[in-house]
Design a protein around this motif. Sequence first.
Motif, PDB file in Angstrom:
ATOM      1  N   GLY A  21      -4.995  14.799  -1.444  1.00 44.75           N
ATOM      2  CA  GLY A  21      -3.796  14.026  -1.736  1.00 44.75           C
ATOM      3  C   GLY A  21      -4.053  12.908  -2.729  1.00 44.75           C
ATOM      4  N   ILE A  22      -2.960  12.332  -3.212  1.00 41.01           N
ATOM      5  CA  ILE A  22      -3.042  11.252  -4.191  1.00 41.01           C
ATOM      6  C   ILE A  22      -1.782  10.413  -4.070  1.00 41.01           C
ATOM      7  CG2 ILE A  22      -1.940  12.567  -6.058  1.00 41.01           C
ATOM      8  CD1 ILE A  22      -3.964  11.277  -7.981  1.00 41.01           C
ATOM      9  N   THR A  23      -1.879   9.129  -4.321  1.00 41.72           N
ATOM     10  CA  THR A  23      -0.718   8.247  -4.228  1.00 41.72           C
ATOM     11  C   THR A  23       0.032   8.224  -5.556  1.00 41.72           C
ATOM     12  OG1 THR A  23      -1.887   6.255  -4.969  1.00 41.72           O
ATOM     13  CG2 THR A  23      -2.003   6.793  -2.622  1.00 41.72           C
ATOM     14  N   ASP A  24       1.247   7.692  -5.519  1.00 45.06           N
ATOM     15  CA  ASP A  24       2.038   7.571  -6.747  1.00 45.06           C
ATOM     16  C   ASP A  24       1.332   6.692  -7.768  1.00 45.06           C
ATOM     17  OD1 ASP A  24       4.120   9.174  -5.885  1.00 45.06           O
ATOM     18  OD2 ASP A  24       5.211   7.522  -4.969  1.00 45.06           O
ATOM     19  N   GLY A  25       0.732   5.604  -7.286  1.00 49.62           N
ATOM     20  CA  GLY A  25       0.042   4.707  -8.205  1.00 49.62           C
ATOM     21  C   GLY A  25      -1.168   5.348  -8.853  1.00 49.62           C
ATOM     22  N   GLN A  26      -1.931   6.113  -8.076  1.00 43.69           N
ATOM     23  CA  GLN A  26      -3.095   6.791  -8.642  1.00 43.69           C
ATOM     24  C   GLN A  26      -2.689   7.829  -9.680  1.00 43.69           C
ATOM     25  OE1 GLN A  26      -4.755   8.059  -4.826  1.00 43.69           O
ATOM     26  NE2 GLN A  26      -6.522   6.710  -5.126  1.00 43.69           N
ATOM     27  N   ALA A  27      -1.665   8.615  -9.360  1.00 45.48           N
ATOM     28  CA  ALA A  27      -1.189   9.605 -10.334  1.00 45.48           C
ATOM     29  C   ALA A  27      -0.666   8.917 -11.585  1.00 45.48           C
ATOM     30  CB  ALA A  27      -0.091  10.467  -9.707  1.00 45.48           C
ATOM     31  N   ALA A  28       0.045   7.804 -11.398  1.00 51.94           N
ATOM     32  CA  ALA A  28       0.632   7.095 -12.544  1.00 51.94           C
ATOM     33  C   ALA A  28      -0.444   6.522 -13.457  1.00 51.94           C
ATOM     34  CB  ALA A  28       1.553   5.987 -12.046  1.00 51.94           C
ATOM     35  N   VAL A  29      -1.519   5.964 -12.876  1.00 48.83           N
ATOM     36  CA  VAL A  29      -2.533   5.347 -13.733  1.00 48.83           C
ATOM     37  C   VAL A  29      -3.326   6.416 -14.498  1.00 48.83           C
ATOM     38  CG1 VAL A  29      -4.447   5.250 -12.056  1.00 48.83           C
ATOM     39  CG2 VAL A  29      -4.239   3.486 -13.805  1.00 48.83           C
ATOM     40  N   ARG A  62       0.824  -1.195   0.000  1.00 45.83           N
ATOM     41  CA  ARG A  62       0.000   0.000   0.000  1.00 45.83           C
ATOM     42  C   ARG A  62       0.865   1.255   0.000  1.00 45.83           C
ATOM     43  NH1 ARG A  62      -4.777   1.416   4.354  1.00 45.83           N
ATOM     44  NH2 ARG A  62      -5.192   3.526   3.630  1.00 45.83           N
ATOM     45  N   GLU A  63       0.477   2.241  -0.810  1.00 44.49           N
ATOM     46  CA  GLU A  63       1.237   3.480  -0.917  1.00 44.49           C
ATOM     47  C   GLU A  63       0.517   4.612  -0.192  1.00 44.49           C
ATOM     48  OE1 GLU A  63       3.413   2.851  -5.231  1.00 44.49           O
ATOM     49  OE2 GLU A  63       1.491   3.899  -5.148  1.00 44.49           O
ATOM     50  N   SER A  64       1.294   5.506   0.349  1.00 43.04           N
ATOM     51  CA  SER A  64       0.720   6.674   1.005  1.00 43.04           C
ATOM     52  C   SER A  64       0.649   7.833   0.019  1.00 43.04           C
ATOM     53  CB  SER A  64       1.570   7.074   2.215  1.00 43.04           C
ATOM     54  OG  SER A  64       2.902   7.348   1.809  1.00 43.04           O
ATOM     55  N   ARG A  65      -0.155   8.821   0.347  1.00 42.56           N
ATOM     56  CA  ARG A  65      -0.279   9.990  -0.514  1.00 42.56           C
ATOM     57  C   ARG A  65       0.975  10.848  -0.410  1.00 42.56           C
ATOM     58  NH1 ARG A  65      -6.456  11.336   1.478  1.00 42.56           N
ATOM     59  NH2 ARG A  65      -7.442   9.548   0.442  1.00 42.56           N
ATOM     60  N   SER A  66       1.346  11.455  -1.516  1.00 40.85           N
ATOM     61  CA  SER A  66       2.575  12.243  -1.518  1.00 40.85           C
ATOM     62  C   SER A  66       2.405  13.492  -2.380  1.00 40.85           C
ATOM     63  CB  SER A  66       3.752  11.416  -2.042  1.00 40.85           C
ATOM     64  OG  SER A  66       3.647  11.180  -3.436  1.00 40.85           O
ATOM     65  N   ARG A  67       3.173  14.508  -2.050  1.00 41.02           N
ATOM     66  CA  ARG A  67       3.149  15.737  -2.829  1.00 41.02           C
ATOM     67  C   ARG A  67       3.771  15.525  -4.202  1.00 41.02           C
ATOM     68  NH1 ARG A  67       5.124  20.146   1.771  1.00 41.02           N
ATOM     69  NH2 ARG A  67       3.313  19.910   3.156  1.00 41.02           N
ATOM     70  N   GLY A  68       4.780  14.653  -4.252  1.00 43.95           N
ATOM     71  CA  GLY A  68       5.406  14.375  -5.541  1.00 43.95           C
ATOM     72  C   GLY A  68       4.423  13.782  -6.536  1.00 43.95           C
ATOM     73  N   ALA A  69       3.557  12.878  -6.059  1.00 43.41           N
ATOM     74  CA  ALA A  69       2.557  12.274  -6.936  1.00 43.41           C
ATOM     75  C   ALA A  69       1.586  13.334  -7.443  1.00 43.41           C
ATOM     76  CB  ALA A  69       1.806  11.184  -6.181  1.00 43.41           C
ATOM     77  N   ARG A  70       1.176  14.224  -6.547  1.00 40.63           N
ATOM     78  CA  ARG A  70       0.252  15.286  -6.951  1.00 40.63           C
ATOM     79  C   ARG A  70       0.914  16.206  -7.973  1.00 40.63           C
ATOM     80  NH1 ARG A  70      -2.409  20.030  -3.168  1.00 40.63           N
ATOM     81  NH2 ARG A  70      -4.291  20.383  -4.438  1.00 40.63           N
TER      82      ARG A  70
END
Length: 335
Positions: A133-141, A74-82
């Motif tokens: 917020g958003i996770t890396d996986g969500q931003a990537a998809v 499980r990934e946490s939300r990050s500013r980088g992903a956003r």
Amino acid sequence: MSTPDACAPSAEADYSAGFDALVGGDDSKALELFERALAACPQHPYATELARLSRARLQPGGQLATAAASEVGRESRSRGARASLVVVQTMHGAAQGILLCAIGDCSGQGYVAASLLGAGAGAASSLLLTREGITDGQAAVINSGTVWGFWFGVASLLAFDLDSDEAFGAAILGGAGFTGVGILLAHLVNPTSGQVSLANSGGLWAGAVTALFLGAADSNTTQDFFAVELGATAVGILSMAILSKSVAVSRGRMLIIDAGGILGGLAGASAVYLASAGDDSADAILVGSGFGVLGGLALTTYLTRNFDAPDAPQVTLAPLTTKHGGTGVSVFGRF
């Protein structure tokens, strides 16, 4: 970690679940479970301290250091992903504005205005919709949906021999439609960045290898070529997306596997070229490169089979305040 026999089994279960949540980075859930355990068993010797630690981690600046969340789990939300989502969707909005202007036959000023409005809409919407917020996986998809949408739009143009307006329309619908699919997947599936990378690599390499073999055949029209490419990339993405649900993989491992595919393709092409003593054998080189890619991907996949295995304890530090007003640092982890 065991609890005293005096505590009820329900308190034991809540404490264990809270400890797992805390190690996994879900501090809010951990605090809720620890408080529930304390309500059932106030004398619990561990839940009190870990509940205090959970509260400290939830405070701004309260977490001193935390082990990085695994890309496999499980990934946490990050500013980088956003930020990555905002960048890609800003470019997406600008591209949509230009394509709309191309259909409407705008003037030069119109193109500039449309691209600015589109970029602004893309940036504003991605910022407003990710305030929590958003996770890396969500931003990537979501970003991957945008990129693949434009690819399928352009490939459709070449596969079905569309006129200019239809081609621009296909690109607009592809980009917007697949971005929407990405948003749905982000909310319904919540994939990890590793899962998205696996699906992307599946589409990329399926299309690349198919293109190499089709190029060697020399019997395909442009329409046939891109029609097959559409099917190959779609099958690659879908098959690897399904596989990612049962095979855990990180984004880092996928990058190494992709590098193995590149090296394998170069090695295959070089081997055929050297074996032919520099003769004109373009078709053979393409075939050799295709088989080299497949071999490189397979070999690197095998060699990196333990890449995501944990090789160090996962430890977290957090500030600690004792009942008597003292301060210090609390340490916990998974070994």
